[in-house]
Write an enzyme that holds these catalytic residues in place. Structure first.
Site, mmCIF file in Angstrom:
data_model
loop_
_atom_site.group_PDB
_atom_site.id
_atom_site.type_symbol
_atom_site.label_atom_id
_atom_site.label_comp_id
_atom_site.label_asym_id
_atom_site.label_seq_id
_atom_site.Cartn_x
_atom_site.Cartn_y
_atom_site.Cartn_z
ATOM 1 N N TYR A 57 0.972 -1.245 -0.321
ATOM 2 C CA TYR A 57 0.027 0.265 0.004
ATOM 3 C C TYR A 57 1.114 1.189 -0.089
ATOM 4 C CZ TYR A 57 -3.892 -2.357 0.242
ATOM 5 O OH TYR A 57 -5.947 -3.319 -0.165
ATOM 6 N N GLN A 60 -14.383 2.733 -7.859
ATOM 7 C CA GLN A 60 -14.277 1.372 -7.318
ATOM 8 C C GLN A 60 -12.282 2.344 -6.030
ATOM 9 O OE1 GLN A 60 -14.987 -2.322 -9.450
ATOM 10 N NE2 GLN A 60 -15.641 -0.858 -10.452
ATOM 11 N N ASP A 93 -7.976 5.955 -5.174
ATOM 12 C CA ASP A 93 -6.889 6.672 -5.540
ATOM 13 C C ASP A 93 -7.265 8.932 -4.993
ATOM 14 O OD1 ASP A 93 -7.574 6.168 -9.091
ATOM 15 O OD2 ASP A 93 -8.271 7.515 -7.629
ATOM 16 N N HIS A 147 -15.042 1.600 -2.614
ATOM 17 C CA HIS A 147 -13.645 0.718 -1.844
ATOM 18 C C HIS A 147 -13.076 2.092 -1.128
ATOM 19 C CE1 HIS A 147 -14.453 -2.167 -5.408
ATOM 20 N NE2 HIS A 147 -15.863 -2.170 -4.226
ATOM 21 N N CYS A 170 -0.075 0.398 18.133
ATOM 22 C CA CYS A 170 -0.538 0.799 19.431
ATOM 23 C C CYS A 170 0.543 0.766 20.291
ATOM 24 C CB CYS A 170 -1.644 0.662 19.949
ATOM 25 S SG CYS A 170 -1.879 1.088 21.770
ATOM 26 N N SER A 173 -13.541 -4.011 -15.583
ATOM 27 C CA SER A 173 -13.317 -5.226 -15.799
ATOM 28 C C SER A 173 -14.662 -5.881 -15.612
ATOM 29 C CB SER A 173 -12.644 -5.463 -15.723
ATOM 30 O OG SER A 173 -12.399 -6.275 -13.389
ATOM 31 N N ASN A 226 -14.508 0.872 -22.378
ATOM 32 C CA ASN A 226 -13.229 0.519 -22.555
ATOM 33 C C ASN A 226 -12.809 -0.301 -23.477
ATOM 34 O OD1 ASN A 226 -12.001 -1.844 -21.212
ATOM 35 N ND2 ASN A 226 -13.270 -2.216 -19.826
ATOM 36 N N PRO A 227 -11.161 0.036 -23.825
ATOM 37 C CA PRO A 227 -10.523 -0.757 -25.360
ATOM 38 C C PRO A 227 -10.471 -1.667 -24.951
ATOM 39 C CG PRO A 227 -8.828 0.717 -23.214
ATOM 40 C CD PRO A 227 -10.392 0.844 -22.659
ATOM 41 N N ALA A 251 -11.494 5.927 -21.360
ATOM 42 C CA ALA A 251 -11.214 6.768 -20.581
ATOM 43 C C ALA A 251 -11.831 8.951 -20.936
ATOM 44 C CB ALA A 251 -11.207 7.136 -18.923
HETATM 45 C C1 BV8 Z 1 -18.292 -8.644 -0.435
HETATM 46 C C2 BV8 Z 1 -10.275 -2.073 -2.317
HETATM 47 C C3 BV8 Z 1 -20.073 -8.921 1.679
HETATM 48 C C4 BV8 Z 1 -8.976 -2.558 -1.546
HETATM 49 C C5 BV8 Z 1 -11.048 -3.343 -3.831
HETATM 50 C C6 BV8 Z 1 -20.535 -11.656 -6.118
HETATM 51 C C7 BV8 Z 1 -20.161 -12.755 -6.893
HETATM 52 C C8 BV8 Z 1 -18.669 -13.692 -6.674
HETATM 53 C C9 BV8 Z 1 -17.773 -12.878 -5.860
HETATM 54 C C10 BV8 Z 1 -18.060 -12.043 -5.021
HETATM 55 C C11 BV8 Z 1 -19.415 -11.759 -4.929
HETATM 56 N N1 BV8 Z 1 -20.019 -11.050 -4.205
HETATM 57 C C12 BV8 Z 1 -18.587 -10.568 -3.243
HETATM 58 C C13 BV8 Z 1 -17.655 -11.703 -3.982
HETATM 59 C C14 BV8 Z 1 -16.685 -11.922 -3.400
HETATM 60 C C15 BV8 Z 1 -16.057 -10.460 -3.537
HETATM 61 C C16 BV8 Z 1 -15.720 -10.261 -5.688
HETATM 62 O O1 BV8 Z 1 -15.451 -9.602 -5.987
HETATM 63 N N2 BV8 Z 1 -14.582 -10.851 -5.560
HETATM 64 C C17 BV8 Z 1 -13.741 -10.910 -7.039
HETATM 65 C C18 BV8 Z 1 -12.577 -11.158 -6.858
HETATM 66 C C19 BV8 Z 1 -14.499 -12.258 -7.157
HETATM 67 N N3 BV8 Z 1 -16.221 -9.038 -3.492
HETATM 68 C C20 BV8 Z 1 -15.528 -8.357 -2.060
HETATM 69 O O2 BV8 Z 1 -15.177 -9.190 -1.305
HETATM 70 C C21 BV8 Z 1 -16.633 -7.517 -1.045
HETATM 71 N N4 BV8 Z 1 -16.931 -7.270 -0.698
HETATM 72 O O3 BV8 Z 1 -19.007 -9.009 -0.924
HETATM 73 O O4 BV8 Z 1 -18.669 -8.314 1.292
HETATM 74 C C22 BV8 Z 1 -19.165 -10.505 1.925
HETATM 75 C C23 BV8 Z 1 -18.847 -9.912 2.691
HETATM 76 C C24 BV8 Z 1 -17.938 -12.011 3.636
HETATM 77 C C25 BV8 Z 1 -17.812 -12.462 2.630
HETATM 78 C C26 BV8 Z 1 -19.053 -12.484 1.561
HETATM 79 C C27 BV8 Z 1 -19.449 -11.537 0.797
HETATM 80 C C28 BV8 Z 1 -15.654 -6.861 -1.759
HETATM 81 C C29 BV8 Z 1 -14.943 -5.958 -3.057
HETATM 82 C C30 BV8 Z 1 -13.782 -4.882 -2.643
HETATM 83 C C31 BV8 Z 1 -12.501 -5.068 -2.555
HETATM 84 N N5 BV8 Z 1 -11.707 -3.611 -2.438
HETATM 85 N N6 BV8 Z 1 -10.595 -2.554 -3.570
HETATM 86 C C32 BV8 Z 1 -7.284 -1.899 -3.305
HETATM 87 O O5 BV8 Z 1 -7.458 -1.123 -4.029
HETATM 88 O O6 BV8 Z 1 -6.023 -2.600 -2.144
HETATM 89 S S1 BV8 Z 1 -11.289 -4.431 -5.015
HETATM 90 C C33 BV8 Z 1 -10.275 -3.547 -6.883
HETATM 91 O O7 BV8 Z 1 -10.215 -4.027 -7.232
HETATM 92 C C34 BV8 Z 1 -10.713 -2.534 -7.053
HETATM 93 O O8 BV8 Z 1 -11.501 -1.570 -6.021
HETATM 94 C C35 BV8 Z 1 -11.717 -2.217 -8.297
HETATM 95 O O9 BV8 Z 1 -13.056 -2.760 -7.698
HETATM 96 C C36 BV8 Z 1 -11.291 -4.226 -8.525
HETATM 97 C C37 BV8 Z 1 -10.218 -4.109 -9.506
HETATM 98 O O10 BV8 Z 1 -11.142 -4.017 -10.691
HETATM 99 P P1 BV8 Z 1 -11.155 -2.498 -11.756
HETATM 100 O O11 BV8 Z 1 -11.245 -1.775 -11.677
HETATM 101 O O12 BV8 Z 1 -12.122 -3.323 -13.093
HETATM 102 O O13 BV8 Z 1 -9.515 -3.087 -12.800
HETATM 103 P P2 BV8 Z 1 -9.266 -3.831 -13.480
HETATM 104 O O14 BV8 Z 1 -7.416 -3.964 -13.260
HETATM 105 O O15 BV8 Z 1 -9.593 -5.671 -12.970
HETATM 106 O O16 BV8 Z 1 -9.478 -3.462 -14.797
HETATM 107 C C38 BV8 Z 1 -9.368 -2.122 -15.459
HETATM 108 C C39 BV8 Z 1 -9.944 -2.188 -16.706
HETATM 109 O O17 BV8 Z 1 -9.719 -1.078 -16.862
HETATM 110 C C40 BV8 Z 1 -10.222 -3.288 -18.038
HETATM 111 O O18 BV8 Z 1 -11.239 -3.631 -18.276
HETATM 112 C C41 BV8 Z 1 -9.220 -2.586 -18.580
HETATM 113 O O19 BV8 Z 1 -9.320 -3.034 -20.106
HETATM 114 C C42 BV8 Z 1 -9.895 -0.962 -18.476
HETATM 115 N N7 BV8 Z 1 -8.761 -0.190 -19.499
HETATM 116 C C43 BV8 Z 1 -7.672 0.154 -19.237
HETATM 117 N N8 BV8 Z 1 -6.698 1.572 -19.973
HETATM 118 C C44 BV8 Z 1 -8.417 1.744 -20.262
HETATM 119 C C45 BV8 Z 1 -8.958 1.587 -19.073
HETATM 120 N N9 BV8 Z 1 -10.699 1.735 -19.327
HETATM 121 C C46 BV8 Z 1 -10.534 2.952 -19.958
HETATM 122 N N10 BV8 Z 1 -9.419 3.739 -20.139
HETATM 123 C C47 BV8 Z 1 -8.114 3.725 -20.268
HETATM 124 N N11 BV8 Z 1 -7.379 4.350 -20.249
#
Ligand code: BV8
Length: 244
Positions: A68, A103, A106, A121, A150, A192, A213-214, A231
């Site tokens: 972090y 999400q 930053d 988040h 602490c 994503s 999204n590209p 974006a």
């Molecule tokens: C929870 C903070 C209740 C920390 C983050 C239902 C189905 C499946 C799984 C679950 C479900 N419900 C819950 C889950 C579990 C889990 C989950 O979703 N798992 C996934 C991996 C399958 N969810 C959780 O745990 C959530 N809590 O549900 O609590 C609960 C409690 C107990 C038990 C059960 C349920 C909490 C989720 C939040 C976690 N924290 N971030 C940190 O940052 O360190 S998530 C983090 O990852 C980000 O915040 C964001 O949400 C995610 C990343 O995704 P993106 O932002 O989309 O980024 P990514 O890199 O994936 O994609 C980037 C995209 O941009 C790409 O598509 C790319 O093509 C595009 N791109 C690239 N360049 C550009 C562009 N687009 C435009 N312009 C450009 N230039």
């Protein structure tokens, strides 16, 4: 402007209520690697979902704290991009017509001037106590370290972000669901669509859904239009005052 971009720009002009759901791609052109691309250096062997958990932090606090710290330093050096700025400018011109739901931890939407950002988040620039703080925690300066602790009970400081398996902040999540249910148009930018419940907002949107999204995303099937672009390139075109 391509036909699709022109069409969506028209939807923006006609929409009374717009919801914008953003992910890491929104900040990519500011120099913040997306979640998928962020895994470099000693963290390369971990998936983000493995590091961004309470278990990982308790198992190896220093490693997760350092992950972090590196992200924080990088984010502190970058600036909002043309996409963030176009959104904030639109909100200034049209108060209470666009709600930003992000999400991203930053803070770049907020730094661009967007009001009322729903940060689902959390915020990487802030800390909080890992365990419920006792009097000792709140009455004494934490002992410096990675992480700070602490001096009396050893409670650790942790980033004020939502880790996997943790509930999202109720106020922000509820407000985000309301924004999705009342919108005429939802712009889904730079995500994503793999993480829930955030991605689910695009599936409960009342209005038209436009993905920016590209690359292909898990929310393309929920979209009325998919704009294959970035974006910072597309949002100014979609949100700037058109002719008339
Ligand atoms: C929870 C903070 C209740 C920390 C983050 C239902 C189905 C499946 C799984 C679950 C479900 N419900 C819950 C889950 C579990 C889990 C989950 O979703 N798992 C996934 C991996 C399958 N969810 C959780 O745990 C959530 N809590 O549900 O609590 C609960 C409690 C107990 C038990 C059960 C349920 C909490 C989720 C939040 C976690 N924290 N971030 C940190 O940052 O360190 S998530 C983090 O990852 C980000 O915040 C964001 O949400 C995610 C990343 O995704 P993106 O932002 O989309 O980024 P990514 O890199 O994936 O994609 C980037 C995209 O941009 C790409 O598509 C790319 O093509 C595009 N791109 C690239 N360049 C550009 C562009 N687009 C435009 N312009 C450009 N230039």
């Amino acid at each position: 402007m391509s036909g699709d971009v022109e069409q969506v720009a028209g939807w923006v002009r006609d929409a009374r209520q717009i919801a914008l759901l953003s992910g890491a791609g929104m900040s990519a052109e500011s120099g913040v690697p997306t979640f998928r691309d962020a895994q470099t250096g000693l963290w390369a062997k971990f998936r983000p979902e493995e590091l961004a958990t309470e278990d990982a932090f308790r198992a190896n606090p220093q490693m997760v704290w350092d992950w972090y710290a590196v992200r924080r330093e990088m984010i502190a050096k970058v600036e909002p991009n043309a996409g963030h700025l176009a959104v904030a400018a639109f909100q200034r011109r049209h108060p209470n017509r666009l709600t930003v739901v992000t999400q991203n931890v930053d803070g770049l939407h907020q730094r661009a001037g967007s009001p009322g950002v729903l940060a689902l988040h959390g915020n990487i620039a802030q800390d909080k106590w890992l365990d419920a703080p006792g009097d000792c925690c709140t009455h004494m300066e934490p002992v410096a370290g990675r992480p700070p602790r602490c001096a009396k009970c050893g409670n650790m400081r942790r980033p004020a972000v939502v880790w996997f398996g943790e509930m999202l902040p109720a106020r922000e999540l509820q407000a985000a669901e309301e924004a999705a249910r009342r919108c005429d148009l939802m712009l889904v930018v730079g995500t994503s669509g793999a993480v829930y419940p955030a991605a689910g907002l695009a599936r409960i949107a009342r209005g038209k859904v436009v993905v920016v999204n590209p690359h292909a995303s898990e929310l393309d099937d929920a979209a009325d239009v998919v704009l294959r672009g970035t974006a910072a390139a597309l949002l100014p075109q979609l949100l700037e005052e058109g002719p008339g």
